[in-house]
Design an enzyme around this catalytic site. Sequence first.
Site, PDB file in Angstrom:
ATOM      1  N   TYR A 174      77.500  74.473  -6.504  1.00 15.44           N
ATOM      2  CA  TYR A 174      76.364  73.724  -5.956  1.00 15.44           C
ATOM      3  C   TYR A 174      75.864  72.689  -6.966  1.00 15.44           C
ATOM      4  O   TYR A 174      75.619  71.526  -6.623  1.00 15.44           O
ATOM      5  CB  TYR A 174      75.265  74.728  -5.606  1.00 15.44           C
ATOM      6  CG  TYR A 174      74.044  74.158  -4.928  1.00 15.44           C
ATOM      7  CD1 TYR A 174      74.059  73.858  -3.562  1.00 15.44           C
ATOM      8  CD2 TYR A 174      72.863  73.949  -5.629  1.00 15.44           C
ATOM      9  CE1 TYR A 174      72.927  73.351  -2.934  1.00 15.44           C
ATOM     10  CE2 TYR A 174      71.728  73.449  -5.014  1.00 15.44           C
ATOM     11  CZ  TYR A 174      71.762  73.159  -3.659  1.00 15.44           C
ATOM     12  OH  TYR A 174      70.647  72.659  -3.033  1.00 15.44           O
ATOM     13  N   ASN A 222      71.345  64.632   4.061  1.00 15.61           N
ATOM     14  CA  ASN A 222      70.587  65.856   3.774  1.00 15.61           C
ATOM     15  C   ASN A 222      71.417  67.132   3.920  1.00 15.61           C
ATOM     16  O   ASN A 222      71.115  68.136   3.289  1.00 15.61           O
ATOM     17  CB  ASN A 222      69.366  65.899   4.705  1.00 15.61           C
ATOM     18  CG  ASN A 222      68.690  67.249   4.689  1.00 15.61           C
ATOM     19  OD1 ASN A 222      67.986  67.603   3.742  1.00 15.61           O
ATOM     20  ND2 ASN A 222      68.933  68.047   5.733  1.00 15.61           N
ATOM     21  N   ALA A 272      69.672  68.246  10.499  1.00 16.13           N
ATOM     22  CA  ALA A 272      68.223  68.259  10.772  1.00 16.13           C
ATOM     23  C   ALA A 272      67.820  69.332  11.792  1.00 16.13           C
ATOM     24  O   ALA A 272      66.708  69.303  12.297  1.00 16.13           O
ATOM     25  CB  ALA A 272      67.770  66.881  11.248  1.00 16.13           C
TER      26      ALA A 272
HETATM   27  P1  NAP Z   1      68.983  74.748   5.458  1.00  7.59           P
HETATM   28  O1  NAP Z   1      67.652  75.239   5.891  1.00  7.59           O
HETATM   29  O2  NAP Z   1      70.062  75.729   5.170  1.00  7.59           O
HETATM   30  O3  NAP Z   1      69.494  73.657   6.544  1.00  7.59           O
HETATM   31  C1  NAP Z   1      70.731  73.028   6.360  1.00  7.59           C
HETATM   32  C2  NAP Z   1      70.956  72.012   7.462  1.00  7.59           C
HETATM   33  O4  NAP Z   1      72.233  71.377   7.242  1.00  7.59           O
HETATM   34  C3  NAP Z   1      71.041  72.634   8.847  1.00  7.59           C
HETATM   35  O5  NAP Z   1      70.490  71.729   9.783  1.00  7.59           O
HETATM   36  C4  NAP Z   1      72.557  72.780   9.063  1.00  7.59           C
HETATM   37  O6  NAP Z   1      72.950  72.784  10.442  1.00  7.59           O
HETATM   38  C5  NAP Z   1      73.037  71.519   8.395  1.00  7.59           C
HETATM   39  N1  NAP Z   1      74.442  71.552   7.998  1.00  7.59           N
HETATM   40  C6  NAP Z   1      75.062  72.476   7.240  1.00  7.59           C
HETATM   41  N2  NAP Z   1      76.358  72.157   7.089  1.00  7.59           N
HETATM   42  C7  NAP Z   1      76.544  70.984   7.779  1.00  7.59           C
HETATM   43  C8  NAP Z   1      77.660  70.153   8.009  1.00  7.59           C
HETATM   44  N3  NAP Z   1      78.868  70.429   7.490  1.00  7.59           N
HETATM   45  N4  NAP Z   1      77.504  69.037   8.762  1.00  7.59           N
HETATM   46  C9  NAP Z   1      76.291  68.741   9.307  1.00  7.59           C
HETATM   47  N5  NAP Z   1      75.203  69.492   9.105  1.00  7.59           N
HETATM   48  C10 NAP Z   1      75.325  70.608   8.364  1.00  7.59           C
HETATM   49  O7  NAP Z   1      68.856  73.876   4.108  1.00  7.59           O
HETATM   50  P2  NAP Z   1      67.575  73.129   3.474  1.00  7.59           P
HETATM   51  O8  NAP Z   1      66.913  74.091   2.547  1.00  7.59           O
HETATM   52  O9  NAP Z   1      66.779  72.465   4.518  1.00  7.59           O
HETATM   53  O10 NAP Z   1      68.313  72.047   2.544  1.00  7.59           O
HETATM   54  C11 NAP Z   1      68.523  70.694   2.957  1.00  7.59           C
HETATM   55  C12 NAP Z   1      69.105  69.912   1.782  1.00  7.59           C
HETATM   56  O11 NAP Z   1      68.207  69.975   0.680  1.00  7.59           O
HETATM   57  C13 NAP Z   1      70.445  70.463   1.286  1.00  7.59           C
HETATM   58  O12 NAP Z   1      71.270  69.394   0.880  1.00  7.59           O
HETATM   59  C14 NAP Z   1      70.038  71.307   0.089  1.00  7.59           C
HETATM   60  O13 NAP Z   1      71.093  71.453  -0.824  1.00  7.59           O
HETATM   61  C15 NAP Z   1      68.898  70.467  -0.460  1.00  7.59           C
HETATM   62  N6  NAP Z   1      67.981  71.233  -1.306  1.00  7.59           N
HETATM   63  C16 NAP Z   1      67.294  72.308  -0.821  1.00  7.59           C
HETATM   64  C17 NAP Z   1      66.436  72.987  -1.668  1.00  7.59           C
HETATM   65  C18 NAP Z   1      65.640  74.177  -1.216  1.00  7.59           C
HETATM   66  O14 NAP Z   1      64.996  74.796  -2.064  1.00  7.59           O
HETATM   67  N7  NAP Z   1      65.620  74.531   0.049  1.00  7.59           N
HETATM   68  C19 NAP Z   1      66.286  72.577  -3.009  1.00  7.59           C
HETATM   69  C20 NAP Z   1      66.992  71.492  -3.447  1.00  7.59           C
HETATM   70  C21 NAP Z   1      67.845  70.808  -2.603  1.00  7.59           C
HETATM   71  P3  NAP Z   1      73.031  74.197  11.290  1.00  7.59           P
HETATM   72  O15 NAP Z   1      71.603  74.596  11.555  1.00  7.59           O
HETATM   73  O16 NAP Z   1      73.748  73.835  12.533  1.00  7.59           O
HETATM   74  O17 NAP Z   1      73.752  75.151  10.398  1.00  7.59           O
END
Ligand code: NAP
Length: 248
Positions: A156, A91, A14
Amino acid sequence: MKLLEGKTVIITGASRGIGKGIAEVFAKHGANVAFTYSSSVESAMELESALNNLGIRAKGYQSDAAQFDQAQKFVDDVLAEFGRIDVLINNAGITKDNLLMRMSEEDFDKVIDVNLKSVFNMTKAVQKTMLKNRAGSIINMSSVVGVKGNAGQANYAASKAGVIGFTKSVALELGSRNIRCNAIAPGFIETEMTAKLSEDVVQGWRDSIPLKRGGTPEDVANACLFLASDLSAYMTGQVMNIDGGMLT
Ligand code: NAP
């Protein structure tokens, strides 16, 4: 009306993006929020204090959701600090895109570990306390890519399709104990994850979406709010598409 007053929610990943949006919306609805991050210490600390300023209790934990032992320790720490866990939002997620021809074994394994194994780790860790409470809502972040597939994202897509199978199985196992488990399949949500793409590609995505825009973290957070609250008390084992009509 505050929908989550007095509830304790844990959210993985988060420090930014969708997870941050969920933390903000949930705190405004009265939830205490324990969240994890991987490496963004500074933004996690900023979020922690911004949430605490809303009059709820919030704490960020640096914890790798892909590591079984760290997930268990995180949950133990939250129970010690907050006393209860009502909602889990899985998430945390990453991408390591490439055509299959160029995808390394390491990049396949890493995406499965962070996106899918983490969901197993965290769900195992909260199961005991939710069973004891005979209540709980677990929300897993899948993706339209897990429903439909996408060229260049075999790792993915496999991880996100796995999340859906896991969600439905947990819903069947734990329904009799009043623990609900649902998944959300976001479409194209504009965060740092999608900021890696070129502006041309981003505009192409926007144009192809029936609602003609990318989604926001708040769009996804509002769906999570519904699934976390009693408004969805009779809903389990489902996948909600939050995608502006992308899969229609
Ligand atoms: P993001 O902006 O890249 O943020 C990812 C978050 O996950 C960051 O807070 C990161 O922490 C944390 N993280 C990564 N690896 C981790 C680990 N091993 N343990 C704990 N925390 C971890 O991604 P987002 O776009 O918000 O996506 C959030 C979720 O929604 C993901 O599961 C993604 O696959 C899904 N999703 C996203 C989209 C989209 O279009 N954006 C679409 C469909 C699904 P750090 O900041 O410390 O790296």
